[in-house]
Design a protein around this motif. Sequence first.
Motif, PDB file in Angstrom:
ATOM      1  N   ASP A 196     -21.392 -30.986   9.603  1.00  0.00           N
ATOM      2  CA  ASP A 196     -20.621 -29.907   8.994  1.00  0.00           C
ATOM      3  C   ASP A 196     -19.311 -30.393   8.387  1.00  0.00           C
ATOM      4  OD1 ASP A 196     -22.526 -28.067   9.542  1.00  0.00           O
ATOM      5  OD2 ASP A 196     -21.522 -27.168  11.267  1.00  0.00           O
ATOM      6  N   GLN A 197     -18.916 -31.630   8.663  1.00  0.00           N
ATOM      7  CA  GLN A 197     -17.685 -32.171   8.080  1.00  0.00           C
ATOM      8  C   GLN A 197     -17.943 -32.996   6.819  1.00  0.00           C
ATOM      9  OE1 GLN A 197     -14.746 -33.843  10.748  1.00  0.00           O
ATOM     10  NE2 GLN A 197     -15.801 -32.996  12.521  1.00  0.00           N
ATOM     11  N   ILE A 198     -19.192 -33.083   6.394  1.00  0.00           N
ATOM     12  CA  ILE A 198     -19.556 -33.913   5.246  1.00  0.00           C
ATOM     13  C   ILE A 198     -19.870 -33.021   4.058  1.00  0.00           C
ATOM     14  CG2 ILE A 198     -21.125 -35.703   4.417  1.00  0.00           C
ATOM     15  CD1 ILE A 198     -21.622 -36.470   7.327  1.00  0.00           C
ATOM     16  N   ARG A 199     -19.501 -33.463   2.868  1.00  0.00           N
ATOM     17  CA  ARG A 199     -19.679 -32.649   1.674  1.00  0.00           C
ATOM     18  C   ARG A 199     -21.138 -32.227   1.518  1.00  0.00           C
ATOM     19  NH1 ARG A 199     -17.701 -35.961  -3.350  1.00  0.00           N
ATOM     20  NH2 ARG A 199     -19.073 -34.540  -4.490  1.00  0.00           N
ATOM     21  N   PRO A 200     -21.396 -31.005   1.048  1.00  0.00           N
ATOM     22  CA  PRO A 200     -22.752 -30.452   1.050  1.00  0.00           C
ATOM     23  C   PRO A 200     -23.690 -31.075   0.030  1.00  0.00           C
ATOM     24  CG  PRO A 200     -21.222 -28.912   0.057  1.00  0.00           C
ATOM     25  CD  PRO A 200     -20.388 -30.011   0.626  1.00  0.00           C
ATOM     26  N   ASP A 201     -23.166 -31.742  -1.005  1.00  0.00           N
ATOM     27  CA  ASP A 201     -24.041 -32.344  -2.016  1.00  0.00           C
ATOM     28  C   ASP A 201     -24.337 -33.808  -1.729  1.00  0.00           C
ATOM     29  OD1 ASP A 201     -21.406 -33.039  -2.455  1.00  0.00           O
ATOM     30  OD2 ASP A 201     -21.590 -33.069  -4.643  1.00  0.00           O
ATOM     31  N   ARG A 202     -24.105 -34.241  -0.495  1.00  0.00           N
ATOM     32  CA  ARG A 202     -24.425 -35.611  -0.101  1.00  0.00           C
ATOM     33  C   ARG A 202     -25.935 -35.848  -0.202  1.00  0.00           C
ATOM     34  NH1 ARG A 202     -23.857 -32.200   4.145  1.00  0.00           N
ATOM     35  NH2 ARG A 202     -25.822 -31.912   5.271  1.00  0.00           N
ATOM     36  N   GLN A 203     -26.327 -37.090  -0.092  1.00  0.00           N
ATOM     37  CA  GLN A 203     -27.732 -37.447   0.082  1.00  0.00           C
ATOM     38  C   GLN A 203     -27.966 -37.677   1.574  1.00  0.00           C
ATOM     39  OE1 GLN A 203     -29.025 -40.921  -2.063  1.00  0.00           O
ATOM     40  NE2 GLN A 203     -31.166 -40.700  -1.439  1.00  0.00           N
ATOM     41  N   THR A 204     -28.971 -37.039   2.134  1.00  0.00           N
ATOM     42  CA  THR A 204     -29.232 -37.122   3.574  1.00  0.00           C
ATOM     43  C   THR A 204     -30.628 -37.665   3.815  1.00  0.00           C
ATOM     44  OG1 THR A 204     -27.840 -35.166   3.912  1.00  0.00           O
ATOM     45  CG2 THR A 204     -29.237 -35.846   5.744  1.00  0.00           C
ATOM     46  N   LEU A 205     -30.732 -38.616   4.748  1.00  0.00           N
ATOM     47  CA  LEU A 205     -32.012 -39.235   5.067  1.00  0.00           C
ATOM     48  C   LEU A 205     -32.248 -39.185   6.565  1.00  0.00           C
ATOM     49  CD1 LEU A 205     -30.333 -41.185   2.805  1.00  0.00           C
ATOM     50  CD2 LEU A 205     -32.650 -42.089   2.566  1.00  0.00           C
ATOM     51  N   TYR A 206     -33.364 -38.590   6.955  1.00  0.00           N
ATOM     52  CA  TYR A 206     -33.780 -38.538   8.363  1.00  0.00           C
ATOM     53  C   TYR A 206     -34.887 -39.572   8.560  1.00  0.00           C
ATOM     54  CZ  TYR A 206     -31.474 -34.214   9.916  1.00  0.00           C
ATOM     55  OH  TYR A 206     -30.571 -33.263  10.302  1.00  0.00           O
ATOM     56  N   TRP A 207     -34.697 -40.445   9.542  1.00  0.00           N
ATOM     57  CA  TRP A 207     -35.717 -41.450   9.830  1.00  0.00           C
ATOM     58  C   TRP A 207     -36.108 -41.345  11.287  1.00  0.00           C
ATOM     59  CZ3 TRP A 207     -37.586 -44.247   5.794  1.00  0.00           C
ATOM     60  CH2 TRP A 207     -36.827 -44.208   4.612  1.00  0.00           C
ATOM     61  N   SER A 208     -37.402 -41.383  11.548  1.00  0.00           N
ATOM     62  CA  SER A 208     -37.864 -41.202  12.914  1.00  0.00           C
ATOM     63  C   SER A 208     -39.273 -41.745  13.058  1.00  0.00           C
ATOM     64  CB  SER A 208     -37.840 -39.710  13.286  1.00  0.00           C
ATOM     65  OG  SER A 208     -38.178 -39.514  14.634  1.00  0.00           O
ATOM     66  N   ALA A 209     -39.672 -41.973  14.296  1.00  0.00           N
ATOM     67  CA  ALA A 209     -41.050 -42.378  14.565  1.00  0.00           C
ATOM     68  C   ALA A 209     -41.926 -41.174  14.856  1.00  0.00           C
ATOM     69  CB  ALA A 209     -41.094 -43.358  15.732  1.00  0.00           C
ATOM     70  N   THR A 210     -41.320 -40.047  15.216  1.00  0.00           N
ATOM     71  CA  THR A 210     -42.062 -38.810  15.476  1.00  0.00           C
ATOM     72  C   THR A 210     -41.334 -37.665  14.791  1.00  0.00           C
ATOM     73  OG1 THR A 210     -40.850 -38.378  17.542  1.00  0.00           O
ATOM     74  CG2 THR A 210     -42.880 -39.679  17.707  1.00  0.00           C
ATOM     75  N   TRP A 211     -41.993 -36.518  14.719  1.00  0.00           N
ATOM     76  CA  TRP A 211     -41.415 -35.372  14.019  1.00  0.00           C
ATOM     77  C   TRP A 211     -41.608 -34.109  14.843  1.00  0.00           C
ATOM     78  CZ3 TRP A 211     -37.804 -34.973  10.742  1.00  0.00           C
ATOM     79  CH2 TRP A 211     -37.645 -33.862   9.913  1.00  0.00           C
ATOM     80  N   PRO A 212     -40.952 -34.037  16.008  1.00  0.00           N
ATOM     81  CA  PRO A 212     -41.089 -32.841  16.852  1.00  0.00           C
ATOM     82  C   PRO A 212     -40.413 -31.636  16.220  1.00  0.00           C
ATOM     83  CG  PRO A 212     -39.428 -34.309  17.756  1.00  0.00           C
ATOM     84  CD  PRO A 212     -40.060 -35.039  16.608  1.00  0.00           C
ATOM     85  N   LYS A 213     -40.724 -30.481  16.742  1.00  0.00           N
ATOM     86  CA  LYS A 213     -40.226 -29.221  16.179  1.00  0.00           C
ATOM     87  C   LYS A 213     -38.695 -29.191  16.167  1.00  0.00           C
ATOM     88  CE  LYS A 213     -41.285 -25.153  14.504  1.00  0.00           C
ATOM     89  NZ  LYS A 213     -42.063 -25.028  13.259  1.00  0.00           N
ATOM     90  N   GLU A 214     -38.060 -29.747  17.209  1.00  0.00           N
ATOM     91  CA  GLU A 214     -36.601 -29.696  17.294  1.00  0.00           C
ATOM     92  C   GLU A 214     -35.947 -30.449  16.137  1.00  0.00           C
ATOM     93  OE1 GLU A 214     -38.495 -29.186  21.216  1.00  0.00           O
ATOM     94  OE2 GLU A 214     -38.625 -30.724  19.640  1.00  0.00           O
TER      95      GLU A 214
END
Length: 544
Positions: free
Chosen positions: A312-330
């Motif tokens: 919430d402290q980062i500008r909203p038009d940033r580029q965001t990347l989620y990396w994971s080995a699994t993709w649970p609902k949470e």
Amino acid sequence: MSRYDGRSADPGSYRDRRPDSGFGYKKESDGSYRSTSSSAKREYDGGAQSPPRKSDLDGLTPFEKNFYEESPSVAAMSESDVEEYRRRREITVEGKDVPKPVKSFRDVGFPGILDVVLFIVYHVVVVFGNVYDCGLLLAALCALNRLDYVMQEIVKAGFTEPTPIQAQGWPMALKGRDLIGIAETGSGKTIAYLLPAIVHVNAQPFLAPGDGPIVLVLAPTRELAVQIQQEATKFGASSKIKNTCIYGGVPKGPQVRDLQKGVEIVIATPGRLIDMLESHHTNLRRVTYLVLDEADRMLDMGFEPQIRKIVDQIRPDRQTLYWSATWPKEVEILARRSLFNPYKVTIGSPDLKANHAIQQHVEIVSENQKYNKLVKLLEDIMDGSRILIFMDTKKGCDQITRQLRMDGWPALSIHGDKSQAERDWVLSEFRAGKSPIMTATDVAARGLDVKDVKYVINYDFPGSLEDYVHRIGRTGRAGAKGTAYTFFTAANARFAKDLISILEEAGQKVSPDLVAMGRGAPPPPAYGGGRDRGRGYGGGRPWN
């Protein structure tokens, strides 16, 4: 001003970049920074993504984030060629306008001399309107000495071709879009987001005094954060990109000094980063490239409130990347709050599965048999290779390590209660092979990249199948073969059915006892268990 000139010119001459200018954020009483616009959040629901509203972006300085240009060889690939390549490499994609995968590093379009010159000239004209500015021409000449700065590091690292997550992830990340990347541990995810991050940094204006980082990478553990930093240092060296690693358990002084000097890349664990923000040692106003590595593990460890506070402290038009080995609902729910129109790339099946290069053995035992079974196993496999043994608790980790050492086995332990200095020392001893047996809690289950771990032993079965997959994934890395042994007790019976599925998917032999337990049958009678405790490697003599 482009950053492709190797930072050789005076950063203060490019534009007004006072610490609090142009980013639309103000400091709150708690030391955090909030957008001065009506909302800094980006949310989508059920695939109906909404872009940042114009009011969210008022006062924010525009920035470059699309750097991808499709190479002729990639452009020449037909749709059937693309489908066949993705099928062969088990790549599944989702999203609008997904770019074709690349087959070689040269196809990625990592910057070379032409990109350097064009970026410099472009910014000279736009910012100054004078292409003959002597200082900028000098910067352009300096840039000529940094040809293909990313490709240089790829060649040095000895890579021959992109891994599947890199082949599809690089074009996606370089286009500047938000991205979800799901791939098994050891598949090259770190390089998949770091090389585009380096390209991104080089295209941004210089840091000014008081500026925070341009790239922020969040990681769940100190060990993973340090490993990411090592890669960032290696691949950022050619273009003189500075980084620091922010994590707890060590003195703050050196980390504070790095932040005050100014670094383009910060790799951090959530807790210590918030501490630095609240102490006013850094800010996130310049962050335009945000990475969450092992996002599922961070949620498992209870970091969701900290992640929300940071994002919430980062500008909203940033580029965001989620990396994971699994993709649970949470993780999916968290991603919906912070991603806009994302690509999604999955390597292999979206279902949980283990690395097929790992031979898995599961033995049903009683709790009081475990230590004798462990010693017998060590006697059978010990050849000086690195052996990683996982325990559930810190206390158990210390107890088994102490008993192993009393019996002559060269074991050291690592867990969250150890000081960072001791953890670093244990890891160095293990990596060097001076102590080839290391016991660990799940602090070492993710991100720990130690070459030549030949065996993984689950002395205690973990609390989830995801953690099982990550634990055994410490072996069989980078195309190597590995072996995992697991002690399975009656207390673990609830995991039997799903564990059988993982074993069968990987083509492993499943014991009849485990099959019976998976069907709800009671565990078999305890095996023997009367064997005397082993004497350790070399008949109980200290490791030599």
